[in-house]
Design a protein around this motif. Structure first.
Motif, PDB file in Angstrom:
ATOM      1  N   GLU A  74       0.811  -1.225   0.000  1.00 28.50           N
ATOM      2  CA  GLU A  74       0.000   0.000   0.000  1.00 28.50           C
ATOM      3  C   GLU A  74       0.841   1.271   0.000  1.00 28.50           C
ATOM      4  O   GLU A  74       0.346   2.351  -0.330  1.00 28.50           O
ATOM      5  N   THR A  75       2.140   1.144   0.349  1.00 26.25           N
ATOM      6  CA  THR A  75       3.013   2.332   0.358  1.00 26.25           C
ATOM      7  C   THR A  75       3.937   2.388  -0.858  1.00 26.25           C
ATOM      8  O   THR A  75       4.803   3.265  -0.935  1.00 26.25           O
ATOM      9  N   THR A  76       3.774   1.449  -1.753  1.00 27.03           N
ATOM     10  CA  THR A  76       4.618   1.439  -2.961  1.00 27.03           C
ATOM     11  C   THR A  76       3.874   2.102  -4.102  1.00 27.03           C
ATOM     12  O   THR A  76       2.810   1.624  -4.517  1.00 27.03           O
ATOM     13  N   GLN A  77       4.437   3.221  -4.587  1.00 28.94           N
ATOM     14  CA  GLN A  77       3.800   3.939  -5.686  1.00 28.94           C
ATOM     15  C   GLN A  77       4.233   3.338  -7.016  1.00 28.94           C
ATOM     16  O   GLN A  77       5.416   3.104  -7.250  1.00 28.94           O
ATOM     17  N   MET A  78       3.248   3.077  -7.875  1.00 25.42           N
ATOM     18  CA  MET A  78       3.516   2.515  -9.192  1.00 25.42           C
ATOM     19  C   MET A  78       3.282   3.580 -10.246  1.00 25.42           C
ATOM     20  O   MET A  78       2.347   4.380 -10.138  1.00 25.42           O
ATOM     21  N   GLU A  79       4.140   3.587 -11.239  1.00 22.70           N
ATOM     22  CA  GLU A  79       4.048   4.591 -12.289  1.00 22.70           C
ATOM     23  C   GLU A  79       2.686   4.531 -12.965  1.00 22.70           C
ATOM     24  O   GLU A  79       2.202   3.449 -13.294  1.00 22.70           O
ATOM     25  N   THR A  80       2.073   5.678 -13.159  1.00 18.76           N
ATOM     26  CA  THR A  80       0.752   5.835 -13.824  1.00 18.76           C
ATOM     27  C   THR A  80      -0.378   5.380 -12.917  1.00 18.76           C
ATOM     28  O   THR A  80      -1.353   6.094 -12.674  1.00 18.76           O
ATOM     29  N   ILE A  81      -0.276   4.162 -12.370  1.00 16.78           N
ATOM     30  CA  ILE A  81      -1.361   3.588 -11.564  1.00 16.78           C
ATOM     31  C   ILE A  81      -1.471   4.290 -10.224  1.00 16.78           C
ATOM     32  O   ILE A  81      -2.559   4.575  -9.718  1.00 16.78           O
ATOM     33  N   GLY A  82      -0.321   4.572  -9.621  1.00 11.91           N
ATOM     34  CA  GLY A  82      -0.337   5.154  -8.281  1.00 11.91           C
ATOM     35  C   GLY A  82      -0.174   4.076  -7.231  1.00 11.91           C
ATOM     36  O   GLY A  82       0.831   3.359  -7.235  1.00 11.91           O
ATOM     37  N   PHE A  83      -1.164   3.907  -6.357  1.00 13.18           N
ATOM     38  CA  PHE A  83      -1.075   2.930  -5.271  1.00 13.18           C
ATOM     39  C   PHE A  83      -2.165   1.874  -5.435  1.00 13.18           C
ATOM     40  O   PHE A  83      -3.267   2.156  -5.917  1.00 13.18           O
ATOM     41  N   ILE A  84      -1.837   0.637  -5.035  1.00 10.16           N
ATOM     42  CA  ILE A  84      -2.836  -0.433  -4.977  1.00 10.16           C
ATOM     43  C   ILE A  84      -2.801  -1.023  -3.582  1.00 10.16           C
ATOM     44  O   ILE A  84      -1.867  -0.770  -2.806  1.00 10.16           O
ATOM     45  N   THR A  85      -3.794  -1.823  -3.270  1.00  8.91           N
ATOM     46  CA  THR A  85      -3.829  -2.536  -1.995  1.00  8.91           C
ATOM     47  C   THR A  85      -4.134  -3.989  -2.267  1.00  8.91           C
ATOM     48  O   THR A  85      -4.603  -4.366  -3.355  1.00  8.91           O
ATOM     49  N   VAL A  86      -3.866  -4.822  -1.269  1.00 10.12           N
ATOM     50  CA  VAL A  86      -4.146  -6.259  -1.392  1.00 10.12           C
ATOM     51  C   VAL A  86      -4.898  -6.728  -0.164  1.00 10.12           C
ATOM     52  O   VAL A  86      -4.755  -6.167   0.932  1.00 10.12           O
ATOM     53  N   SER A  87      -5.658  -7.793  -0.354  1.00  9.70           N
ATOM     54  CA  SER A  87      -6.300  -8.503   0.755  1.00  9.70           C
ATOM     55  C   SER A  87      -5.657  -9.880   0.841  1.00  9.70           C
ATOM     56  O   SER A  87      -5.322 -10.492  -0.182  1.00  9.70           O
ATOM     57  N   ILE A  88      -5.481 -10.356   2.076  1.00  7.59           N
ATOM     58  CA  ILE A  88      -4.737 -11.604   2.272  1.00  7.59           C
ATOM     59  C   ILE A  88      -5.522 -12.520   3.198  1.00  7.59           C
ATOM     60  O   ILE A  88      -5.931 -12.113   4.290  1.00  7.59           O
ATOM     61  N   GLY A  89      -5.690 -13.780   2.756  1.00  7.67           N
ATOM     62  CA  GLY A  89      -6.285 -14.808   3.602  1.00  7.67           C
ATOM     63  C   GLY A  89      -5.229 -15.799   4.023  1.00  7.67           C
ATOM     64  O   GLY A  89      -4.390 -16.208   3.208  1.00  7.67           O
ATOM     65  N   ILE A  90      -5.258 -16.208   5.303  1.00  5.55           N
ATOM     66  CA  ILE A  90      -4.188 -17.038   5.867  1.00  5.55           C
ATOM     67  C   ILE A  90      -4.774 -18.324   6.409  1.00  5.55           C
ATOM     68  O   ILE A  90      -5.764 -18.313   7.159  1.00  5.55           O
ATOM     69  N   ALA A  91      -4.111 -19.459   6.034  1.00  9.12           N
ATOM     70  CA  ALA A  91      -4.473 -20.764   6.592  1.00  9.12           C
ATOM     71  C   ALA A  91      -3.196 -21.578   6.725  1.00  9.12           C
ATOM     72  O   ALA A  91      -2.197 -21.299   6.054  1.00  9.12           O
TER      73      ALA A  91
END
Length: 522
Positions: free
Chosen positions: A468-485
């Protein structure tokens, strides 16, 4: 014709023929070279030895003459103070004559008249002597060594003298000593120490090219012309050279000047005598070399067998590359020399290239081409290996939030760039032994061996915040959701573990996205 020879001229026979002809040529060449080298070394060694000996004798003769002049100078001091004491004069000349054997005779000349002599020579005492040595001493009135001259008694003489002066500097006469060059004295003893063998000898000449010393007594007093060695040495030069002597014999000469008397000493040996032993030496070398040559030819045959053997084995192995153990057989071939080893390595390299291409195909079949991570087929194999080894692991199922919006807004090319950047972030977060896999369009799986739910959650949170803190060229920022098992905590069945991770992921999506959720125990 070639077809008829081909079955006969195999590699082994060709090696034997080549080695034999090369060895024979080398043997002949080595004998010739040995002869020439030995000849040159003998000549150079003899020249250097003769020069060193001539130089040594010249230095010793210089020292002797200087010593003789010093003896006369010492006696002159005593005589000058007691010029009228006849008994003292006689005692001094006797001492000079007998003490060191430096002189054959010693005289004191007072006012041009012979005053005392040793040995006693009554025929000249009280008389004026006009010999070249006496005349030169009276004329020059200084310490000197005369030019050699023939005495009335037919002795070849050199006369060494020192002047006498009174306390007022008036010339009184001289004290002098004669050396008979044909009779025994220290100078002759010094020169006769030379070892004569095979025509080797020394001789001494004066500034007029007159021979003063020679092992052939008949030549003493004669003159030598047209000899470049004598021409050089009487001008003060020293060195070594090959020269033709007066009898037209080639000699190896070393020469050095006697500076005190303007003489020259020459040590020489005939070239023929120097090289006389070389023919015998070469025959002895041949006799001793012959057995080794025979052994060498035998070894050539043996080595030709071992040289051709690996090449024959490699040639035969080409026809068996389709066999299951062909590579192992190829590796076991003992290619003990460079060319066969290179050929063997080339063959192995070819096989390795084939295997590499097969491996690349296998890699392509197990790797996601966009992100260079494991695909599902490869993932299943790796998880099977972990479960086979009873290694517990955690699964992080990762999904990009609103990825369709990224593709629709910025295009699929930018969407692919986002996937690659996310894959790189996951690889940077992961450790050695962790497994990164792309299992769907925007879905990734990170497998963490030996981790439980809580430790996996910490890693997942670090991954989520990094994304979430990594800026990508053109796109800007993305986020991810994570499931753990985790396996086997949530289930011993890997499919059930997948379902648990899916449920946790859906829970994260339904509760706001950009979050990590651990699956509930089954």
């Amino acid at each position: 014709m070639l077809n008829k020879l081909f079955p006969v001229l195999n590699l082994r026979l060709l090696i034997v023929m080549l080695a034999f002809s090369a060895s024979l040529a080398t043997l002949i060449s080595s004998f010739y070279s040995t002869y020439q080298v030995q000849k040159e070394q003998l000549i150079n060694h003899t020249l250097k030895s003769n020069y060193a000996y001539a130089n040594k004798l010249a230095s010793a003769t210089d020292n002797f003459l200087e010593s003789a002049k010093q003896q006369l100078a010492y006696s002159a001091k005593k005589i000058e103070q007691n010029i009228n004491n006849a008994s003292l004069l006689q005692e001094e000349v006797t001492r000079l004559n007998l003490q060191t054997n430096s002189f054959n005779s010693v005289v004191v000349n007072k006012n041009g008249i012979m005053n005392v002599t040793s040995p006693y020579l009554p025929e000249i005492i009280g008389k004026s002597i006009s010999s070249p040595g006496s005349s030169q001493a009276l004329k020059e009135k200084k310490p000197l060594i005369s030019m050699p001259y023939m005495s009335a008694a037919k002795n070849l003489i050199i006369f060494i003298s020192h002047p006498l002066f009174d306390k007022n500097g008036n010339y009184l006469g001289y004290v002098g000593g004669s050396l008979y060059l044909k009779e025994r004295n220290i100078l002759n003893d010094l020169l006769e120490q030379h070892f004569y063998e095979g025509g080797s000898h020394i001789y001494v000449v004066d500034g007029n090219k007159q021979i003063l010393y020679h092992p052939d007594k008949k030549r003493i007093g004669t003159s030598v012309t047209n000899n470049k060695v004598i021409n050089a040495v009487i001008t003060g030069q020293s060195g070594q050279v090959t020269v033709l002597n007066s009898k037209n014999v080639e000699m190896l000469a070393g020469f050095a000047p006697v500076t005190a008397a303007n003489w020259g000493i020459v040590a020489q040996r005939p070239v023929k005598a120097t090289l006389a032993s070389l023919d015998t030496l070469i025959m002895e070398v041949f006799a001793r070399t012959l057995p080794m040559a025979l052994v060498t030819f035998i070894l050539i045959g043996v080595f030709s067998h071992f040289i051709s053997r690996p090449l024959k084995q490699l040639a035969n192995s080409v026809n068996r590359l389709d066999e299951a153990n062909s590579v192992d057989k190829l590796k076991r071939i003992k290619s003990w020399y460079f060319e066969s080893q290179k050929l063997k390595l080339a063959m192995l390299n070819g096989v390795n290239i084939l295997h590499t291409q097969i491996g690349q195909l296998k890699h392509d079949a197990q790797t996601d081409p966009l992100t260079n991570t494991h695909n599902r087929r490869s993932l299943n194999g790796l998880l099977s290996q972990l479960m086979l080894n009873n290694t517990p692991f955690a699964i992080l199922e990762i999904d990009i939030d609103f990825f369709k919006r990224v593709n629709d807004t910025f295009g699929h090319d930018k969407g692919d760039e986002a996937l690659k950047i996310l894959a790189d972030i996951i690889k940077n977060i992961s450790r050695k032994g962790d497994i990164v896999s792309r299992i769907g369009g925007e879905e990734f799986l990170l497998v963490l061996p030996h981790e439980d739910s809580q430790s996996a959650l910490k890693i997942a949170e670090r991954l989520r915040t990094t994304v979430e803190t990594t800026q990508m060229e053109t796109i800007g920022f993305i986020t991810v959701s994570i499931g753990i098992a985790t396996w086997p905590t949530h289930s011993n069945n890997i499919d059930q573990v997948y379902k648990c991770a899916d449920k946790a992921l859906y829970h994260a999506k339904e509760h706001g996205r950009n979050r990590c959720v651990v699956a509930e125990p089954s």
